[in-house]
Motif scaffolding. Structure first.
Motif, PDB file in Angstrom:
ATOM      1  N   PHE B  33      28.634  44.076  38.382  1.00  0.00           N
ATOM      2  CA  PHE B  33      29.029  43.059  37.408  1.00  0.00           C
ATOM      3  C   PHE B  33      29.077  43.634  35.986  1.00  0.00           C
ATOM      4  N   LEU B  34      28.081  44.466  35.644  1.00  0.00           N
ATOM      5  CA  LEU B  34      28.046  45.008  34.287  1.00  0.00           C
ATOM      6  C   LEU B  34      29.247  45.900  34.013  1.00  0.00           C
ATOM      7  N   LEU B  35      29.666  46.669  35.035  1.00  0.00           N
ATOM      8  CA  LEU B  35      30.756  47.628  34.811  1.00  0.00           C
ATOM      9  C   LEU B  35      32.131  47.059  35.178  1.00  0.00           C
ATOM     10  N   SER B  36      32.170  45.796  35.619  1.00  0.00           N
ATOM     11  CA  SER B  36      33.465  45.171  35.933  1.00  0.00           C
ATOM     12  C   SER B  36      33.974  44.296  34.802  1.00  0.00           C
ATOM     13  N   ARG B  37      33.245  44.253  33.699  1.00  0.00           N
ATOM     14  CA  ARG B  37      33.576  43.273  32.656  1.00  0.00           C
ATOM     15  C   ARG B  37      35.000  43.418  32.137  1.00  0.00           C
ATOM     16  N   LYS B  38      35.457  44.664  32.043  1.00  0.00           N
ATOM     17  CA  LYS B  38      36.788  44.907  31.471  1.00  0.00           C
ATOM     18  C   LYS B  38      37.921  44.396  32.372  1.00  0.00           C
ATOM     19  N   GLN B  39      37.591  44.050  33.617  1.00  0.00           N
ATOM     20  CA  GLN B  39      38.629  43.535  34.526  1.00  0.00           C
ATOM     21  C   GLN B  39      39.088  42.118  34.175  1.00  0.00           C
ATOM     22  N   VAL B  40      38.275  41.431  33.352  1.00  0.00           N
ATOM     23  CA  VAL B  40      38.639  40.041  33.021  1.00  0.00           C
ATOM     24  C   VAL B  40      38.920  39.951  31.529  1.00  0.00           C
ATOM     25  N   VAL B  41      39.610  38.872  31.125  1.00  0.00           N
ATOM     26  CA  VAL B  41      39.932  38.739  29.701  1.00  0.00           C
ATOM     27  C   VAL B  41      38.650  38.496  28.903  1.00  0.00           C
ATOM     28  N   GLU B  42      38.776  38.742  27.602  1.00  0.00           N
ATOM     29  CA  GLU B  42      37.596  38.819  26.742  1.00  0.00           C
ATOM     30  C   GLU B  42      36.665  37.611  26.838  1.00  0.00           C
ATOM     31  N   ARG B  43      37.259  36.415  26.924  1.00  0.00           N
ATOM     32  CA  ARG B  43      36.370  35.238  26.860  1.00  0.00           C
ATOM     33  C   ARG B  43      35.573  35.044  28.150  1.00  0.00           C
ATOM     34  N   PHE B  44      35.940  35.751  29.251  1.00  0.00           N
ATOM     35  CA  PHE B  44      35.134  35.657  30.479  1.00  0.00           C
ATOM     36  C   PHE B  44      34.145  36.813  30.625  1.00  0.00           C
ATOM     37  N   PRO B  46      31.493  37.607  28.900  1.00  0.00           N
ATOM     38  CA  PRO B  46      30.071  37.218  28.864  1.00  0.00           C
ATOM     39  C   PRO B  46      29.562  36.686  30.208  1.00  0.00           C
ATOM     40  N   LEU B  47      30.450  36.091  31.018  1.00  0.00           N
ATOM     41  CA  LEU B  47      30.026  35.589  32.331  1.00  0.00           C
ATOM     42  C   LEU B  47      29.597  36.744  33.236  1.00  0.00           C
ATOM     43  N   LEU B  48      30.354  37.844  33.197  1.00  0.00           N
ATOM     44  CA  LEU B  48      29.986  38.984  34.047  1.00  0.00           C
ATOM     45  C   LEU B  48      28.741  39.691  33.503  1.00  0.00           C
ATOM     46  N   LEU B  49      28.591  39.656  32.179  1.00  0.00           N
ATOM     47  CA  LEU B  49      27.348  40.188  31.593  1.00  0.00           C
ATOM     48  C   LEU B  49      26.161  39.386  32.113  1.00  0.00           C
ATOM     49  N   LEU B  50      26.288  38.056  32.105  1.00  0.00           N
ATOM     50  CA  LEU B  50      25.222  37.196  32.637  1.00  0.00           C
ATOM     51  C   LEU B  50      24.939  37.513  34.107  1.00  0.00           C
ATOM     52  N   ALA B  51      26.019  37.674  34.899  1.00  0.00           N
ATOM     53  CA  ALA B  51      25.843  37.977  36.325  1.00  0.00           C
ATOM     54  C   ALA B  51      25.074  39.283  36.498  1.00  0.00           C
ATOM     55  N   GLY B  52      25.404  40.282  35.667  1.00  0.00           N
ATOM     56  CA  GLY B  52      24.700  41.568  35.738  1.00  0.00           C
ATOM     57  C   GLY B  52      23.238  41.437  35.355  1.00  0.00           C
ATOM     58  N   ILE B 242      31.845  33.472  40.911  1.00  0.00           N
ATOM     59  CA  ILE B 242      32.133  33.342  39.475  1.00  0.00           C
ATOM     60  C   ILE B 242      33.085  34.456  39.036  1.00  0.00           C
ATOM     61  N   TYR B 243      32.818  35.684  39.526  1.00  0.00           N
ATOM     62  CA  TYR B 243      33.666  36.845  39.222  1.00  0.00           C
ATOM     63  C   TYR B 243      35.094  36.583  39.691  1.00  0.00           C
ATOM     64  N   ARG B 244      35.239  36.030  40.888  1.00  0.00           N
ATOM     65  CA  ARG B 244      36.586  35.771  41.415  1.00  0.00           C
ATOM     66  C   ARG B 244      37.304  34.677  40.614  1.00  0.00           C
ATOM     67  N   ILE B 245      36.557  33.628  40.182  1.00  0.00           N
ATOM     68  CA  ILE B 245      37.176  32.604  39.341  1.00  0.00           C
ATOM     69  C   ILE B 245      37.612  33.230  38.016  1.00  0.00           C
ATOM     70  N   ALA B 246      36.759  34.092  37.447  1.00  0.00           N
ATOM     71  CA  ALA B 246      37.087  34.722  36.164  1.00  0.00           C
ATOM     72  C   ALA B 246      38.330  35.616  36.318  1.00  0.00           C
ATOM     73  N   LEU B 247      38.425  36.354  37.435  1.00  0.00           N
ATOM     74  CA  LEU B 247      39.614  37.189  37.696  1.00  0.00           C
ATOM     75  C   LEU B 247      40.860  36.323  37.766  1.00  0.00           C
ATOM     76  N   LEU B 248      40.746  35.232  38.527  1.00  0.00           N
ATOM     77  CA  LEU B 248      41.874  34.333  38.748  1.00  0.00           C
ATOM     78  C   LEU B 248      42.347  33.716  37.437  1.00  0.00           C
ATOM     79  N   ARG B 249      41.385  33.196  36.650  1.00  0.00           N
ATOM     80  CA  ARG B 249      41.752  32.545  35.407  1.00  0.00           C
ATOM     81  C   ARG B 249      42.239  33.562  34.386  1.00  0.00           C
TER      82      ARG B 249
END
Lengths: 253, 253
Positions: B33-44, B46-52, B242-249
């Protein structure tokens, strides 16, 4: 496994050194893959992230195996006798339960195929892999009394799912890779062969153990060295092929 | 909990292996999760940071549980007897006090809703969650003499806030998710169900323990394996949705 074996100093040290080598090699591979991500185009970067995570998980379990090996024996005169602690070899199955699915994801996602079918194929492969690993664990763990019949059943029930996975890799996935042209195809076949070879080491070694009623000292040491090599092949070797495919496909796109 | 139980080797090892698997799985998820953050747009991101961070906290507590489990028992002949050290199971409540609020933040912020109401909703959810966790902890800890009446009171006072949270998730939040259309709605319902299921494991297990006056050996081992699976579901599974929703959105925006 509670050791009742007495090892020569050389036998003990060979395994000790192999496990230490594994820690270093897996840690180094993790660093390499995690920090090489920027070398490939964006859509292949998750593959190198996966490769780094697989090597990190391998590094953690190599630490556990190393510590357990050193606890299980103590120097007594000119040999290493059982200390009374278990050598907890089954860490390997926890390792597999995490790394095998991730390796399958790596191997499938590196091919530009099956856009709609990827998720279904991965579910099938990962489900089958987990069944195989579960029966391997049951055969190797100390849960319940292990009659010979149960050990053979676990061996067979771990082997059959593996053969199914091997068939998918040699069949449909290799067919897809062949359509990618020579360099990608050649690298994919390399990755596939290393993956299947490293997995096949275990049913083969367990077959020998079952036929010879368990390992003696030389058998145990040979098995652990072989398992270490299989680990290096699957966690560093396979991912290195994936890395080269990702590099190649990045330069093409 | 001070153990007075004697475990078979298989029972001891099953929990040992599960806790080691948790360490590896949580650590791997944190990296992912920490290293996947760049896969989603900026406003999501923080969600992957939280997951990590949630997975990192889980990894830390899995280490503590693993070490405590190994200290609480010692090999005596062919079984594991109580060593005299406590098995400090209540680490889990420290874990919850941090991870449950963070999971609630993840689940609320992944929906594009309630611009002005987000903060108020989160305060309500997190306050209620902390009350539930506090009473769970009081029921499980060794603070004061625990009469049966007190144990049942703690159980009920931990359950009621959870039911209130479940009602908000099944009610207003699911209503908001439904307005997002099929794929986001389906993924949110998946994340929500995993979250509620993993939490509901505890009141259910404690109800069984209260009715049967504590766990025996098999009960304890079953509980710890179940709690480990619940941990994997809430810290790796929910965040993966959550990661998949963030990718999708991200791909939609």
């Amino acid at each position: 496994m509670k050791s009742i074996l007495t090892l020569t100093v050389g036998e003990f040290e060979l395994v000790h050194d192999m496990l230490s080598l594994l820690i270093a090699a897996m840690g180094a591979s993790a660093l390499f893959f995690l920090l090489s991500r920027k070398q490939v185009v964006e859509r292949f970067q998750p593959l190198l992230l996966l490769a780094g995570i697989i090597a990190s998980i391998g590094c953690y379990h190599a630490f556990r195996l190393f510590n357990s090996w050193n606890e299980a024996f103590e120097l007594a005169g000119n040999s290493y006798a059982a200390s009374g602690h278990f050598f907890h070899e089954v860490y390997r199955y926890g390792d597999w339960a995490l790394t095998m699915p991730l390796l399958l994801v790596e191997l499938v996602l590196v091919l530009p195929i099956l856009k709609g079918q990827t998720a279904a194929l991965l579910k099938r492969l990962i489900g089958t892999a987990l069944i195989s690993i579960l029966f391997s664990y049951l055969g190797a763990s100390n849960i319940g009394e292990h009659g010979v019949l149960l050990l053979w059943s676990c061996w067979l029930l771990a082997l059959l799912p593996f053969l199914y996975i091997a068939r998918i890799f040699v069949g449909e996935l290799s067919h897809e890779a062949a359509q990618q042209g020579a360099p990608v195809d050649r690298l994919f076949v390399g990755a596939r062969n290393l993956f299947l070879l490293s997995w096949f080491f275990y049913p083969l070694a367990n077959l020998i153990a079952l036929c010879s009623h368990g390992f003696g000292e030389v058998g145990l040491v040979t098995f652990l060295i072989g398992a270490g090599i299989a680990d290096l092949i699957s966690k560093c070797g396979v991912s290195f092929y994936i890395y080269r495919i990702a590099l190649l496909r990045s330069s093409e796109s």
